[in-house]
Design a protein around this motif. Structure first.
Motif, PDB file in Angstrom:
ATOM      1  N   ILE A 186      53.268  31.393  32.410  1.00  0.00           N
ATOM      2  CA  ILE A 186      53.043  32.485  31.465  1.00  0.00           C
ATOM      3  C   ILE A 186      53.541  33.816  32.014  1.00  0.00           C
ATOM      4  CG2 ILE A 186      51.254  33.821  30.269  1.00  0.00           C
ATOM      5  CD1 ILE A 186      49.599  31.181  30.205  1.00  0.00           C
ATOM      6  N   PHE A 187      53.319  34.052  33.309  1.00  0.00           N
ATOM      7  CA  PHE A 187      53.685  35.324  33.949  1.00  0.00           C
ATOM      8  C   PHE A 187      54.696  35.070  35.073  1.00  0.00           C
ATOM      9  CE2 PHE A 187      49.032  35.529  32.999  1.00  0.00           C
ATOM     10  CZ  PHE A 187      49.107  36.332  31.875  1.00  0.00           C
ATOM     11  N   PRO A 188      55.882  34.558  34.781  1.00  0.00           N
ATOM     12  CA  PRO A 188      56.792  34.123  35.847  1.00  0.00           C
ATOM     13  C   PRO A 188      57.187  35.219  36.840  1.00  0.00           C
ATOM     14  CG  PRO A 188      57.938  34.224  33.747  1.00  0.00           C
ATOM     15  CD  PRO A 188      56.482  34.435  33.461  1.00  0.00           C
ATOM     16  N   ASP A 189      57.268  36.458  36.398  1.00  0.00           N
ATOM     17  CA  ASP A 189      57.665  37.545  37.297  1.00  0.00           C
ATOM     18  C   ASP A 189      56.485  38.326  37.841  1.00  0.00           C
ATOM     19  OD1 ASP A 189      60.343  36.902  36.832  1.00  0.00           O
ATOM     20  OD2 ASP A 189      60.398  38.160  35.028  1.00  0.00           O
ATOM     21  N   ASP A 190      55.270  37.960  37.437  1.00  0.00           N
ATOM     22  CA  ASP A 190      54.098  38.747  37.812  1.00  0.00           C
ATOM     23  C   ASP A 190      52.975  37.866  38.357  1.00  0.00           C
ATOM     24  OD1 ASP A 190      52.886  41.238  38.053  1.00  0.00           O
ATOM     25  OD2 ASP A 190      51.895  41.088  36.106  1.00  0.00           O
ATOM     26  N   PHE A 191      53.343  36.709  38.916  1.00  0.00           N
ATOM     27  CA  PHE A 191      52.336  35.798  39.452  1.00  0.00           C
ATOM     28  C   PHE A 191      52.713  35.481  40.895  1.00  0.00           C
ATOM     29  CE2 PHE A 191      49.577  32.079  39.714  1.00  0.00           C
ATOM     30  CZ  PHE A 191      48.477  32.524  38.990  1.00  0.00           C
TER      31      PHE A 191
END
Length: 153
Positions: free
Chosen positions: A107-112
């Motif tokens: 869901i949050f590929p750049d923020d996980f």
């Protein structure tokens, strides 16, 4: 940002170990502030794990395990080995932290966080109760010190 999340159920004896360690780490950080470290007690709420981890560079999850291994055994496992997408459902009660790891990355590929470590402590007693068994309490001390070392570094 380093995020540390303790998981478990305080009413099920050794299942509480992740929560208890998180609470100890919160007290440690109150006395020894580190501005880029946050600690959460997420209990049994997998969805909360996903949202608390979001935006962090590094994630540490602490929980009990029940694998049939020697009680008190400590396992340090890379998060990607434990991440698992949940079965499609409308029931969030079945959404665990291992689901949160897989879903969060999707869901949050750049923020996980990509750097995920999971500490599991093998439970001896998962009955209803409020006390850790002595062997799990000793292992909790070991994991607490390992995580404090991560915080210091």
């Amino acid at each position: 940002m380093l995020t540390i999340i303790g998981c478990g159920n305080l009413n099920r004896c050794d299942d509480a170990v992740g929560v208890i360690i998180a609470q100890r780490l919160q007290k440690y950080l109150a006395a020894n502030p580190h501005p880029h470290v946050q600690v959460y007690d997420c209990g049994t709420a997998g969805m909360e794990v996903m949202f608390q981890a979001r935006g962090s560079k590094q994630l540490v999850i602490i929980d009990a395990s029940s694998t049939g291994s020697e009680p008190g055994a400590v396992f340090k496992v890379p998060g990607e080995e434990l991440a698992a997408l949940p079965e499609p459902s409308y029931n969030l009660h079945d959404f665990r932290w291992d689901h949160a790891l897989a879903a969060g990355k999707k869901i949050f590929p750049d923020d996980f966080p990509q750097d995920v470590t999971v500490y599991l402590i093998e439970a001896e007693n998962l009955d209803f109760g409020l006390e850790l068994s002595p062997v799990v309490e000793k292992s909790a001390d070991v994991v607490f010190e390992k995580v404090v070392e991560i915080i210091r570094n």
